[in-house]
Design an enzyme around this catalytic site. Structure first.
Site, PDB file in Angstrom:
ATOM      1  N   SER A  65       0.800  -1.236   0.000  1.00 13.16           N
ATOM      2  CA  SER A  65       0.000   0.000   0.000  1.00 13.16           C
ATOM      3  C   SER A  65       0.832   1.284   0.000  1.00 13.16           C
ATOM      4  CB  SER A  65      -0.937   0.019   1.203  1.00 13.16           C
ATOM      5  OG  SER A  65      -2.001  -0.866   0.977  1.00 13.16           O
ATOM      6  N   LYS A  68       0.681   3.209  -3.072  1.00 17.64           N
ATOM      7  CA  LYS A  68      -0.523   4.004  -3.403  1.00 17.64           C
ATOM      8  C   LYS A  68      -0.247   5.513  -3.363  1.00 17.64           C
ATOM      9  CE  LYS A  68      -3.655   0.498  -1.447  1.00 17.64           C
ATOM     10  NZ  LYS A  68      -4.456   0.163  -0.250  1.00 17.64           N
ATOM     11  N   TYR A 193      -1.840  -3.410 -10.997  1.00 15.82           N
ATOM     12  CA  TYR A 193      -1.897  -3.056  -9.567  1.00 15.82           C
ATOM     13  C   TYR A 193      -1.018  -3.991  -8.732  1.00 15.82           C
ATOM     14  CZ  TYR A 193      -3.897  -2.567  -4.860  1.00 15.82           C
ATOM     15  OH  TYR A 193      -4.061  -2.398  -3.500  1.00 15.82           O
ATOM     16  N   TYR A 245      -4.687   3.690   7.685  1.00 13.08           N
ATOM     17  CA  TYR A 245      -6.051   3.156   7.630  1.00 13.08           C
ATOM     18  C   TYR A 245      -6.875   3.564   8.842  1.00 13.08           C
ATOM     19  CZ  TYR A 245      -3.942   0.852   3.867  1.00 13.08           C
ATOM     20  OH  TYR A 245      -3.268   0.639   2.711  1.00 13.08           O
ATOM     21  N   VAL A 263       1.012  -3.900   3.837  1.00 14.50           N
ATOM     22  CA  VAL A 263       0.867  -5.205   4.504  1.00 14.50           C
ATOM     23  C   VAL A 263       2.136  -6.049   4.500  1.00 14.50           C
ATOM     24  CG1 VAL A 263      -1.594  -5.695   4.407  1.00 14.50           C
ATOM     25  CG2 VAL A 263      -0.178  -6.218   2.450  1.00 14.50           C
TER      26      VAL A 263
HETATM   27  O1  DON Z   1      -4.231  -4.738  -2.365  1.00 12.60           O
HETATM   28  C1  DON Z   1      -3.778  -5.305  -1.386  1.00 12.60           C
HETATM   29  O2  DON Z   1      -4.496  -5.910  -0.588  1.00 12.60           O
HETATM   30  C2  DON Z   1      -2.289  -5.211  -1.134  1.00 12.60           C
HETATM   31  N1  DON Z   1      -1.563  -5.270  -2.362  1.00 12.60           N
HETATM   32  C3  DON Z   1      -1.942  -3.913  -0.459  1.00 12.60           C
HETATM   33  C4  DON Z   1      -2.713  -3.701   0.827  1.00 12.60           C
HETATM   34  C5  DON Z   1      -1.912  -3.037   1.891  1.00 12.60           C
HETATM   35  O3  DON Z   1      -0.710  -2.945   1.839  1.00 12.60           O
HETATM   36  C6  DON Z   1      -2.674  -2.590   3.080  1.00 12.60           C
HETATM   37  N2  DON Z   1      -1.770  -2.037   4.068  1.00 12.60           N
HETATM   38  N3  DON Z   1      -1.678  -2.059   5.209  1.00 12.60           N
END
Ligand code: DON
Length: 309
Positions: A65, A68, A193, A245, A263
């Site tokens: 994330s 992003k 993505y 978040y 994550v």
């Molecule tokens: O889209 C997803 O679920 C992961 N590629 C990224 C989500 C993420 O890193 C949430 N962060 N804490």
């Protein structure tokens, strides 16, 4: 007063490492489950090029994330605020990052912000180019320039692992397509993505990117403005309001630094006009943020009064 030496940093790493026990490595992307939950590393990158670091600094993380914020910066530069914010909002949600709930209550079905997965999918959709590789390359170049390393690339293993298991993100993307928020083929978007999220680096490179955001888009060592100050400020504002978040409020109170988590266990911090921070600690707390990384930032912020509030 600022943290000045790697030895000072190491003392904080030792103290924060125990918090990893309270967390768990992400498993919903199978390739991420291989990470060592007790690993922890941090780097601080100053605008004059000085960098201090401690812990397992050779370990690489995928951005997840954290990417992003960077794709948002690029898309804002390429398309302008008006177009971007006609498709994605500016408000925090208070929901987990992959939540689909609020989308259905919105009319039009515009994701609330670019940091939740639905909003990030819209931003990635806006990356310009004909093929997936065409659209990924400018993002990679931008990241390489900010991080100061041309070798940065995405991990094919992590990208494929997420591509094969992204059912929820596919659901979000199909919902967005049904409502005309995105127009492209969902499989292509998920391919792009997941490659974006699998871009890989160590905490030193991440800290350098954080430093560029901290300096409002300027790379002071090369004297190059890598993004307009306004774009950097928009990104930092999202980092404060939605970067951690549904833990963003508590993080703002306890740490008070614009930050973005992923994550994989990465956290990028940007202390305005001061320095960038890169952290990697794969064990996540219940909100999906690095448990030891969050603890480390709390300790640093308290000791050196880093809160911007
Ligand atoms: O889209 C997803 O679920 C992961 N590629 C990224 C989500 C993420 O890193 C949430 N962060 N804490």
């Amino acid at each position: 007063m600022l943290c000045h030496s790697s030895e000072e940093l190491m003392a904080f790493v030792k103290e924060a490492r125990s918090a990893a026990k309270e967390g768990k490595v992400a498993e919903y992307i199978p390739a991420l489950a291989k990470a060592n939950p007790n690993s922890l590393s941090i780097a601080i990158f100053y605008p004059d090029g000085k960098c201090i670091s401690a812990g397992d600094i050779d370990k690489k993380m995928t951005l997840q994330s954290i990417s992003k914020v960077i794709s948002l910066a690029l898309v804002l530069m390429d398309r302008g605020e008006k177009e971007v914010f006609s498709r994605v909002g500016m408000e925090p949600t208070g929901d987990p990052f992959h939540s689909i709930g609020k989308l259905e209550t919105m009319s039009p079905a515009k994701p609330l912000n670019p940091m939740i997965n639905a909003g990030a999918l819209v931003v990635t959709h806006l990356l310009k180019g004909k093929s997936v590789e065409d659209r990924l390359q400018p993002l990679l170049s931008f990241i390489r320039e900010m991080a100061g390393d041309n070798r940065i690339d995405y991990s094919e293993e992590v990208a494929l692992s997420e591509y094969q298991s992204s059912f929820l993100n596919r659901a979000l993307a199909y919902f967005l397509r049904q409502h005309g928020v995105i127009q492209e083929d969902v499989e292509e978007l998920i391919d792009l993505y997941t490659k974006q999220c699998a871009i890989e680096m160590n905490c030193l490179e991440l800290a350098r990117i954080g430093m560029v955001f901290a300096m409002d888009g300027l790379d002071p060592m090369r004297g190059k403005q890598l993004m307009p100050p306004k774009v950097a400020r928009i990104c930092k504002t999202f980092m404060v309001t939605c970067g951690m978040y549904n833990a963003s409020g508590e993080f703002a109170i306890k740490v008070g630094i614009p930050a973005k988590s992923g994550v994989s266990g990465g956290i990028m911090g940007a202390v305005p006009n001061t320095f960038g921070i890169g952290i990697f600690g794969p064990a996540l707390n219940e909100k999906g943020n690095s448990a030891a990384g969050t603890k480390l930032l709390e300790l640093l912020s308290k000791t050196y009064r880093l809160s911007m509030f």
